[in-house]
Design a protein around this motif. Sequence first.
Motif, PDB file in Angstrom:
ATOM      1  N   GLY A  59       0.834  -1.195   0.000  1.00  0.00           N
ATOM      2  CA  GLY A  59       0.000   0.000   0.000  1.00  0.00           C
ATOM      3  C   GLY A  59       0.862   1.235   0.000  1.00  0.00           C
ATOM      4  N   LEU A  60       0.387   2.303  -0.629  1.00  0.00           N
ATOM      5  CA  LEU A  60       1.103   3.578  -0.673  1.00  0.00           C
ATOM      6  C   LEU A  60       0.088   4.699  -0.741  1.00  0.00           C
ATOM      7  N   ARG A  61       0.268   5.675   0.109  1.00  0.00           N
ATOM      8  CA  ARG A  61      -0.573   6.869   0.086  1.00  0.00           C
ATOM      9  C   ARG A  61       0.359   8.062   0.264  1.00  0.00           C
ATOM     10  N   ILE A  62       0.108   9.134  -0.491  1.00  0.00           N
ATOM     11  CA  ILE A  62       0.971  10.316  -0.426  1.00  0.00           C
ATOM     12  C   ILE A  62       0.190  11.473   0.182  1.00  0.00           C
ATOM     13  N   PHE A  63       0.827  12.100   1.169  1.00  0.00           N
ATOM     14  CA  PHE A  63       0.212  13.181   1.934  1.00  0.00           C
ATOM     15  C   PHE A  63       0.950  14.488   1.703  1.00  0.00           C
ATOM     16  N   ALA A  64       0.171  15.557   1.542  1.00  0.00           N
ATOM     17  CA  ALA A  64       0.726  16.913   1.501  1.00  0.00           C
ATOM     18  C   ALA A  64       0.687  17.415   2.945  1.00  0.00           C
ATOM     19  N   GLY A  65       1.851  17.612   3.522  1.00  0.00           N
ATOM     20  CA  GLY A  65       1.931  18.076   4.897  1.00  0.00           C
ATOM     21  C   GLY A  65       1.687  16.983   5.917  1.00  0.00           C
ATOM     22  N   TYR A  66       1.762  17.389   7.181  1.00  0.00           N
ATOM     23  CA  TYR A  66       1.534  16.457   8.280  1.00  0.00           C
ATOM     24  C   TYR A  66       0.956  17.217   9.463  1.00  0.00           C
ATOM     25  N   SER A  67       0.599  16.486  10.486  1.00  0.00           N
ATOM     26  CA  SER A  67       0.072  17.071  11.714  1.00  0.00           C
ATOM     27  C   SER A  67       1.178  17.001  12.767  1.00  0.00           C
ATOM     28  N   GLY A  68       1.395  18.076  13.469  1.00  0.00           N
ATOM     29  CA  GLY A  68       2.472  18.093  14.457  1.00  0.00           C
ATOM     30  C   GLY A  68       2.059  18.782  15.745  1.00  0.00           C
ATOM     31  N   TRP A  69       2.637  18.319  16.843  1.00  0.00           N
ATOM     32  CA  TRP A  69       2.367  18.874  18.160  1.00  0.00           C
ATOM     33  C   TRP A  69       3.686  19.078  18.878  1.00  0.00           C
ATOM     34  N   GLU A  70       3.823  20.179  19.584  1.00  0.00           N
ATOM     35  CA  GLU A  70       5.002  20.441  20.403  1.00  0.00           C
ATOM     36  C   GLU A  70       4.939  19.570  21.654  1.00  0.00           C
ATOM     37  N   ALA A  71       6.031  19.526  22.389  1.00  0.00           N
ATOM     38  CA  ALA A  71       6.096  18.739  23.625  1.00  0.00           C
ATOM     39  C   ALA A  71       4.922  19.094  24.538  1.00  0.00           C
ATOM     40  N   GLY A  72       4.174  18.095  24.950  1.00  0.00           N
ATOM     41  CA  GLY A  72       3.058  18.275  25.877  1.00  0.00           C
ATOM     42  C   GLY A  72       1.760  18.753  25.253  1.00  0.00           C
ATOM     43  N   GLN A  73       1.792  19.269  24.040  1.00  0.00           N
ATOM     44  CA  GLN A  73       0.589  19.822  23.405  1.00  0.00           C
ATOM     45  C   GLN A  73      -0.464  18.749  23.139  1.00  0.00           C
ATOM     46  N   LEU A  74      -0.065  17.625  22.575  1.00  0.00           N
ATOM     47  CA  LEU A  74      -1.026  16.563  22.282  1.00  0.00           C
ATOM     48  C   LEU A  74      -1.628  16.011  23.577  1.00  0.00           C
ATOM     49  N   GLU A  75      -0.799  15.807  24.579  1.00  0.00           N
ATOM     50  CA  GLU A  75      -1.299  15.299  25.860  1.00  0.00           C
ATOM     51  C   GLU A  75      -2.377  16.215  26.414  1.00  0.00           C
ATOM     52  N   GLY A  76      -2.173  17.532  26.284  1.00  0.00           N
ATOM     53  CA  GLY A  76      -3.169  18.507  26.735  1.00  0.00           C
ATOM     54  C   GLY A  76      -4.463  18.411  25.946  1.00  0.00           C
ATOM     55  N   GLU A  77      -4.353  18.218  24.625  1.00  0.00           N
ATOM     56  CA  GLU A  77      -5.550  18.101  23.791  1.00  0.00           C
ATOM     57  C   GLU A  77      -6.333  16.825  24.115  1.00  0.00           C
ATOM     58  N   VAL A  78      -5.628  15.738  24.412  1.00  0.00           N
ATOM     59  CA  VAL A  78      -6.299  14.489  24.786  1.00  0.00           C
ATOM     60  C   VAL A  78      -7.010  14.673  26.130  1.00  0.00           C
ATOM     61  N   LEU A  79      -6.327  15.284  27.093  1.00  0.00           N
ATOM     62  CA  LEU A  79      -6.944  15.530  28.415  1.00  0.00           C
ATOM     63  C   LEU A  79      -8.153  16.452  28.309  1.00  0.00           C
ATOM     64  N   ARG A  80      -8.100  17.408  27.406  1.00  0.00           N
ATOM     65  CA  ARG A  80      -9.205  18.348  27.200  1.00  0.00           C
ATOM     66  C   ARG A  80     -10.409  17.680  26.533  1.00  0.00           C
ATOM     67  N   GLY A  81     -10.185  16.522  25.938  1.00  0.00           N
ATOM     68  CA  GLY A  81     -11.274  15.795  25.296  1.00  0.00           C
ATOM     69  C   GLY A  81     -11.411  16.060  23.811  1.00  0.00           C
ATOM     70  N   ASP A  82     -10.340  16.519  23.158  1.00  0.00           N
ATOM     71  CA  ASP A  82     -10.388  16.775  21.714  1.00  0.00           C
ATOM     72  C   ASP A  82     -10.242  15.497  20.896  1.00  0.00           C
ATOM     73  N   TRP A  83      -9.589  14.488  21.465  1.00  0.00           N
ATOM     74  CA  TRP A  83      -9.264  13.273  20.723  1.00  0.00           C
ATOM     75  C   TRP A  83      -9.628  12.029  21.512  1.00  0.00           C
ATOM     76  N   TYR A  84     -10.142  11.028  20.793  1.00  0.00           N
ATOM     77  CA  TYR A  84     -10.227   9.669  21.311  1.00  0.00           C
ATOM     78  C   TYR A  84      -8.961   8.979  20.806  1.00  0.00           C
TER      79      TYR A  84
END
Length: 186
Positions: free
Chosen positions: A119-144
């Motif tokens: 399988g191969l899929r090509i993406f323009a760009g990516y998603s990125g989070w700084e240190a601790g940012q993703l953990e905060g978003e998960v705790l806030r309830g933005d992501w399962y």
Amino acid sequence: MSSTFHTGRLLVATPSVGGDVFHRSVVLMLHHDDGGAQGVVLNKPLSAAVDSVLPGWQRVVTAPHVLFQGGPVSTSSALGLVTVPGEEPEPLGVKRLFGSIGLVDLDVPTPAVAAELAGLRIFAGYSGWEAGQLEGEVLRGDWYVVDAEVRDAFTPEPDRLWREVLRRQRDSLAYVANFPDDPSMN
């Protein structure tokens, strides 16, 4: 600080997350550690054909044969996500990240790598989070945060992925798949 890292798992946007990129998005986490996190949105196909940006790759990408919006970071760069079957050594130009998932060097000639990929899929760009940012978003309830299946990254029906991933959960999270796009229409 002790953290739970999500490399190889999926982030599924909760119904409250808005915006063009992340509304009802499913993000495959390519890397997550104390320094931050990177992933690609799996269910945001663009209208651009792959050959319009990377000539020669169109015929080897998994359907639908278009570029995908990987996220809001470095949108002028391309990233090739691949699955390599079995436990064979990495093919030329491929860096295995976890399980059968890896990244392909898009500067390698297509014929040198195409036969080795399932399988191969090509993406323009990516998603990125700084240190601790993703953990905060998960705790806030933005992501399962849920387990990924290899087929998620290469689904032929990316528009259905958000609901499909939620439906296969074995708890009350499966009910979220039926949440209306516009809650006022409920």
